[in-house]
Scaffold this active site. Structure first.
Site, PDB file in Angstrom:
ATOM      1  N   CYS A   2      12.166  -5.047   8.527  1.00  0.00           N
ATOM      2  CA  CYS A   2      12.861  -5.320   9.779  1.00  0.00           C
ATOM      3  C   CYS A   2      14.006  -4.321   9.901  1.00  0.00           C
ATOM      4  O   CYS A   2      14.398  -3.680   8.937  1.00  0.00           O
ATOM      5  CB  CYS A   2      13.421  -6.730   9.764  1.00  0.00           C
ATOM      6  SG  CYS A   2      12.182  -7.974   9.430  1.00  0.00           S
ATOM      7  N   ARG A  27      10.636   0.156  12.336  1.00  0.00           N
ATOM      8  CA  ARG A  27      10.791  -0.705  11.159  1.00  0.00           C
ATOM      9  C   ARG A  27      10.113  -2.059  11.327  1.00  0.00           C
ATOM     10  O   ARG A  27       9.954  -2.809  10.370  1.00  0.00           O
ATOM     11  CB  ARG A  27      12.278  -0.937  10.868  1.00  0.00           C
ATOM     12  CG  ARG A  27      13.038   0.305  10.506  1.00  0.00           C
ATOM     13  CD  ARG A  27      14.476  -0.024  10.226  1.00  0.00           C
ATOM     14  NE  ARG A  27      14.609  -0.753   8.975  1.00  0.00           N
ATOM     15  CZ  ARG A  27      14.769  -0.190   7.791  1.00  0.00           C
ATOM     16  NH1 ARG A  27      14.825   1.115   7.685  1.00  0.00           N
ATOM     17  NH2 ARG A  27      14.881  -0.908   6.708  1.00  0.00           N
ATOM     18  N   TRP A  74       9.499  -7.577  11.642  1.00  0.00           N
ATOM     19  CA  TRP A  74       8.143  -7.447  11.130  1.00  0.00           C
ATOM     20  C   TRP A  74       7.949  -8.701  10.307  1.00  0.00           C
ATOM     21  O   TRP A  74       8.543  -8.862   9.236  1.00  0.00           O
ATOM     22  CB  TRP A  74       8.036  -6.192  10.281  1.00  0.00           C
ATOM     23  CG  TRP A  74       6.658  -5.894   9.812  1.00  0.00           C
ATOM     24  CD1 TRP A  74       5.701  -5.183  10.485  1.00  0.00           C
ATOM     25  CD2 TRP A  74       6.063  -6.289   8.573  1.00  0.00           C
ATOM     26  NE1 TRP A  74       4.550  -5.121   9.729  1.00  0.00           N
ATOM     27  CE2 TRP A  74       4.746  -5.785   8.560  1.00  0.00           C
ATOM     28  CE3 TRP A  74       6.499  -7.015   7.474  1.00  0.00           C
ATOM     29  CZ2 TRP A  74       3.869  -5.985   7.494  1.00  0.00           C
ATOM     30  CZ3 TRP A  74       5.627  -7.221   6.411  1.00  0.00           C
ATOM     31  CH2 TRP A  74       4.330  -6.701   6.432  1.00  0.00           C
ATOM     32  N   ASN A 100      17.251  -8.614   6.839  1.00  0.00           N
ATOM     33  CA  ASN A 100      16.098  -7.786   6.496  1.00  0.00           C
ATOM     34  C   ASN A 100      15.811  -8.012   5.024  1.00  0.00           C
ATOM     35  O   ASN A 100      16.708  -7.888   4.190  1.00  0.00           O
ATOM     36  CB  ASN A 100      16.418  -6.302   6.743  1.00  0.00           C
ATOM     37  CG  ASN A 100      15.370  -5.383   6.153  1.00  0.00           C
ATOM     38  OD1 ASN A 100      14.197  -5.746   6.075  1.00  0.00           O
ATOM     39  ND2 ASN A 100      15.791  -4.202   5.742  1.00  0.00           N
ATOM     40  N   GLY A 101      14.564  -8.359   4.710  1.00  0.00           N
ATOM     41  CA  GLY A 101      14.199  -8.579   3.312  1.00  0.00           C
ATOM     42  C   GLY A 101      13.464  -9.889   3.145  1.00  0.00           C
ATOM     43  O   GLY A 101      12.976 -10.468   4.122  1.00  0.00           O
ATOM     44  N   GLU A 465      -6.004  10.330   1.985  1.00  0.00           N
ATOM     45  CA  GLU A 465      -4.987  10.399   3.029  1.00  0.00           C
ATOM     46  C   GLU A 465      -5.644  10.425   4.421  1.00  0.00           C
ATOM     47  O   GLU A 465      -5.175   9.764   5.350  1.00  0.00           O
ATOM     48  CB  GLU A 465      -4.107  11.647   2.810  1.00  0.00           C
ATOM     49  CG  GLU A 465      -3.032  11.902   3.832  1.00  0.00           C
ATOM     50  CD  GLU A 465      -1.954  10.824   3.905  1.00  0.00           C
ATOM     51  OE1 GLU A 465      -1.924   9.934   3.043  1.00  0.00           O
ATOM     52  OE2 GLU A 465      -1.153  10.872   4.864  1.00  0.00           O
ATOM     53  N   LYS A 469      -5.048   7.646   7.364  1.00  0.00           N
ATOM     54  CA  LYS A 469      -4.593   7.952   8.733  1.00  0.00           C
ATOM     55  C   LYS A 469      -5.526   7.317   9.759  1.00  0.00           C
ATOM     56  O   LYS A 469      -5.088   6.752  10.754  1.00  0.00           O
ATOM     57  CB  LYS A 469      -4.541   9.467   9.002  1.00  0.00           C
ATOM     58  CG  LYS A 469      -3.549  10.296   8.243  1.00  0.00           C
ATOM     59  CD  LYS A 469      -2.114   9.960   8.506  1.00  0.00           C
ATOM     60  CE  LYS A 469      -1.625   8.928   7.547  1.00  0.00           C
ATOM     61  NZ  LYS A 469      -0.415   9.109   6.843  1.00  0.00           N
ATOM     62  N   GLU A 472      -5.012   3.521   9.857  1.00  0.00           N
ATOM     63  CA  GLU A 472      -3.723   3.135  10.432  1.00  0.00           C
ATOM     64  C   GLU A 472      -3.683   3.333  11.944  1.00  0.00           C
ATOM     65  O   GLU A 472      -3.184   2.498  12.670  1.00  0.00           O
ATOM     66  CB  GLU A 472      -2.606   4.025   9.864  1.00  0.00           C
ATOM     67  CG  GLU A 472      -2.151   3.689   8.493  1.00  0.00           C
ATOM     68  CD  GLU A 472      -1.036   4.632   8.047  1.00  0.00           C
ATOM     69  OE1 GLU A 472      -1.257   5.855   8.068  1.00  0.00           O
ATOM     70  OE2 GLU A 472       0.030   4.138   7.682  1.00  0.00           O
ATOM     71  N   HIS A 488     -22.425   5.621  -6.602  1.00  0.00           N
ATOM     72  CA  HIS A 488     -22.083   4.338  -7.221  1.00  0.00           C
ATOM     73  C   HIS A 488     -21.697   3.327  -6.154  1.00  0.00           C
ATOM     74  O   HIS A 488     -20.598   2.772  -6.184  1.00  0.00           O
ATOM     75  CB  HIS A 488     -20.969   4.543  -8.246  1.00  0.00           C
ATOM     76  CG  HIS A 488     -21.280   5.647  -9.203  1.00  0.00           C
ATOM     77  ND1 HIS A 488     -22.272   5.543 -10.144  1.00  0.00           N
ATOM     78  CD2 HIS A 488     -20.777   6.908  -9.310  1.00  0.00           C
ATOM     79  CE1 HIS A 488     -22.352   6.690 -10.820  1.00  0.00           C
ATOM     80  NE2 HIS A 488     -21.464   7.531 -10.328  1.00  0.00           N
ATOM     81  N   LYS A 583       7.020   0.967   9.100  1.00  0.00           N
ATOM     82  CA  LYS A 583       7.181   2.238   8.393  1.00  0.00           C
ATOM     83  C   LYS A 583       7.870   2.073   7.037  1.00  0.00           C
ATOM     84  O   LYS A 583       7.453   2.642   6.051  1.00  0.00           O
ATOM     85  CB  LYS A 583       7.969   3.217   9.257  1.00  0.00           C
ATOM     86  CG  LYS A 583       7.999   4.594   8.633  1.00  0.00           C
ATOM     87  CD  LYS A 583       8.277   5.659   9.645  1.00  0.00           C
ATOM     88  CE  LYS A 583       8.148   7.030   9.030  1.00  0.00           C
ATOM     89  NZ  LYS A 583       6.758   7.369   8.706  1.00  0.00           N
TER      90      LYS A 583
HETATM   91  C1  F6R Z   1       1.044   5.996   5.577  1.00  0.00           C
HETATM   92  C2  F6R Z   1       2.374   5.469   5.495  1.00  0.00           C
HETATM   93  C3  F6R Z   1       2.699   4.491   4.428  1.00  0.00           C
HETATM   94  C4  F6R Z   1       3.772   5.095   3.533  1.00  0.00           C
HETATM   95  C5  F6R Z   1       4.188   4.106   2.440  1.00  0.00           C
HETATM   96  C6  F6R Z   1       5.249   4.704   1.551  1.00  0.00           C
HETATM   97  O1  F6R Z   1       0.883   6.763   6.703  1.00  0.00           O
HETATM   98  O2  F6R Z   1       3.224   5.822   6.253  1.00  0.00           O
HETATM   99  O3  F6R Z   1       1.573   4.137   3.688  1.00  0.00           O
HETATM  100  O4  F6R Z   1       3.274   6.269   2.974  1.00  0.00           O
HETATM  101  O5  F6R Z   1       4.683   2.956   3.040  1.00  0.00           O
HETATM  102  O6  F6R Z   1       6.411   4.960   2.259  1.00  0.00           O
HETATM  103  P1  F6R Z   1       7.570   5.862   1.678  1.00  0.00           P
HETATM  104  O7  F6R Z   1       7.030   7.231   1.537  1.00  0.00           O
HETATM  105  O8  F6R Z   1       8.652   5.754   2.697  1.00  0.00           O
HETATM  106  O9  F6R Z   1       7.950   5.274   0.358  1.00  0.00           O
END
Ligand code: F6R
Length: 588
Positions: A2, A27, A74, A100-101, A465, A469, A472, A488, A583
């Site tokens: 959050c 966030r 969130w 937040n938390g 990766e 993407k 997501e 496998h 994020k």
């Molecule tokens: C993928 C993405 C998340 C972050 C993950 C780690 O596109 O954005 O999977 O990579 O939450 O975040 P950081 O790098 O901020 O620790």
């Protein structure tokens, strides 16, 4: 996850808080709210949905008052409902709180409260406001109240609290979740993220864990949970507000994809001494552990593959959320390299906690200035890519990779290493300028339920990766895998037309990967080859420029980012704010 923020000063708080919420929407974006105090009256506005739509409905920015707090959510505890949105009020409206938390022991704490409390939500956060109220009624001292309550809360939290009978003060509390004070003129700010107030001030104070701050219009006072006064200098942060705008782009994500042609270069601007110390530590013979989450973990995997060739010590890469056995192994002869864009990921901090006491050296790679990670590290390298607002990591990933290259070139004594990395800038531009050629592939992906990404060796993390993407942004099930592993299990899933994206530039893994592509094709897969040259096995070919073998991962990722972004657009998804994601993952 959050975002929380507070304002006190000579201006109307609500429009400032609204702008802050917009800045912090990355966030969390399932609900939001603002509370202000005006002439002893508490105004609370909150609802579910994105901030713009809430604002259209209930005009968040029009609450009166020169003091206020705000929250973008969130959901963790309690569903997405108006009642669960913050701010939360205590029963007698003495306490206004945003959190937040996660409070891990909130059920136990709930039982310890008297029976007179009237709960409005299902959140762990509301429990805190009632606890504070009970304690405040006894002590009538905000700081002592917050000290006592904070010591009872297990978990991670950043709180911003207003006591309604003290409408000239805002309090902040930090334990394992970020909280930063912005110092203005005749006004002060408090927030989870600098971006929320960067339009007004770039002078900040970073709170540390287990600290409480009292903020008035013209003063800032910090104490720890034991009541000791803390003196902390302000820091001047250099980020420009302009960095946060979308400029001519329709989304932050595509702006950030384009920015990579310059951010791979700015990543190279490292303080010479810090960089040398970082590299020398790697050569010190200590065992090396690399960790991260999500995209940052994929960088950890690449880094490990490359580093192993240059250092004599053992190198391990692990997911921060799966750290137990690795933590056991670490001691004073170990180096931990945490990699993180935000520098706030809870799982990552869980890994680091207490390791310093064991004598582990922490060498970090991070982006967010002043983040908790930068402050717990012995040596840190900054990505220098500016704020990344799109929820999916794009430019931060390639900046992390550019730093990995810089380190590897240094270890390999490659004289023109920086130049080689800088040249990638033009190649990134070239790939982006061909984005229209991806049109047919985007149509294919849009109609698919499952997509496989295959790569070997240093291309395997890029397969992971690329799949991340697509999941997501486009909400399509995607699996990144080591190309050799298709036999496998995966081959059983291939049907007529299943897309398989084969990452296969011309290096030593080329022939083996090509064989895997042919095996997929024989079972009906549509093959999308990412390579410097075409092959008859490819139904679609995405051309990438020829570069040194080690640099291919960075180049081959760019079309994968574009595919994910444009497939999201094709599906009318908002790529900046993918559903159910946030994020900065500040909860375990
Ligand atoms: C993928 C993405 C998340 C972050 C993950 C780690 O596109 O954005 O999977 O990579 O939450 O975040 P950081 O790098 O901020 O620790």
């Amino acid at each position: 996850m959050c975002g929380i923020t507070g304002y006190i000063g000579h201006k109307d708080a609500a429009p400032i808080l609204l702008k802050s919420l917009k800045r912090m929407e990355y966030r969390g974006y399932d609900s939001a709210g603002i509370s202000t105090i005006h002439k002893d009256k508490i105004i609370i506005k909150k609802d579910i949905g994105r901030i713009d739509s809430i604002n259209e409905k209930i005009q968040l920015g029009e609450a009166e008052g020169k003091i206020g707090v705000a929250h973008t959510r969130w959901a963790t505890h309690g569903g997405v409902t108006k009642e669960n949105a913050h701010p939360h009020l205590s029963c007698n409206k003495e306490v206004i709180l945003v959190h937040n938390g996660i409070i891990e022991n909130y059920r136990k704490l709930l039982k310890g409260l008297s029976n007179n409390h009237n709960f409005q939500s299902q959140t762990d956060s509301e429990v805190i406001s009632h606890l504070i109220e009970e304690e405040y009624n006894k002590l009538k001292d905000p700081i002592k109240t917050l000290q006592n309550i904070s010591k009872k809360l297990n978990g991670s939290f950043a709180l911003i609290v207003i006591f309604s009978d003290r409408a000239n003060e805002i309090y902040g509390v930090r334990k394992y979740a970020p909280l930063i004070v912005g110092i203005g003129e005749n006004e002060n700010f408090i927030s989870s993220d600098i971006v929320s107030f960067i339009d007004y001030t770039d002078n900040v104070i970073f709170l540390e864990d287990k600290e409480i701050v009292k903020v008035t219009q013209n003063s800032i006072e910090i104490l720890n949970f034991d009541g000791d006064k803390i003196t902390r200098d302000k820091t001047h942060v250099a980020w420009e507000a302009a960095d946060i705008s979308k400029e001519e782009f329709s989304h932050h994500t595509i702006k950030e994809i384009h920015e990579q042609s310059s951010t791979v270069k700015t990543a190279l601007n490292q303080d010479k001494e810090e960089f040398e110390k970082f590299v020398n530590e790697l050569l010190s013979g200590k065992n090396i552990f690399i960790t991260g989450s999500g995209s940052s973990f994929h960088i950890a995997l690449i880094f490990k593959k490359m580093l192993t060739k240059f250092v004599k010590s053992q190198v391990q890469a692990f997911l921060s959320s799966e750290s137990e056995e690795y933590r056991e192994l670490m001691d004073e002869n170990s180096i931990l390299i945490p990699i993180s864009q935000s520098g706030e990921t809870a799982d990552l901090h869980e890994v680091i906690r207490n390791l310093k006491d064991k004598g582990v050296t922490i060498l970090s790679i991070y982006n967010t200035i002043g983040s908790s990670l930068s402050r717990v590290s012995d040596i840190s390298l900054n990505l220098n890519c500016g704020p990344e607002i799109g929820v999916a990591a794009t430019k931060s990933f390639t900046s992390q990779l550019a730093i990995v290259y810089k380190i590897i070139f240094e270890l390999g004594k490659v004289k023109d290493g920086n130049e080689k990395i800088e040249e990638l800038s033009e190649q990134i531009k070239e790939i982006i300028s061909n984005e229209k050629s991806l049109h047919e592939i985007i149509e294919l992906l849009n109609e698919s339920n499952d997509v496989y990404f295959l790569g070997r060796s240093i291309h395997h993390p890029i397969a992971l990766e690329g799949a991340l993407k697509l999941k997501e942004l486009a909400y399509i099930h995607a699996e990144g895998m080591a190309a050799g592993e298709i036999k496998h299990g995966t081959l059983a899933l291939v049907e007529e037309g299943t897309p398989a994206i084969i990452i296969n530039p011309k290096d030593e893994s080329y022939e083996d990967t090509m064989n895997n592509a042919i095996e997929m094709k024989a079972r009906g897969a549509k093959i999308i080859g990412i390579s410097v040259e075409d092959n008859e096995a490819y139904d679609y070919w995405i051309k990438i420029p020829k570069v040194d073998n080690i640099l291919y991962p960075l180049i081959e990722l760019i079309p994968l980012q574009l595919l994910a972004y444009y497939t999201a657009i094709r599906r009318k998804n908002n790529p900046d704010y993918p559903r159910n994601l946030a994020k900065s993952v500040t909860v375990k």
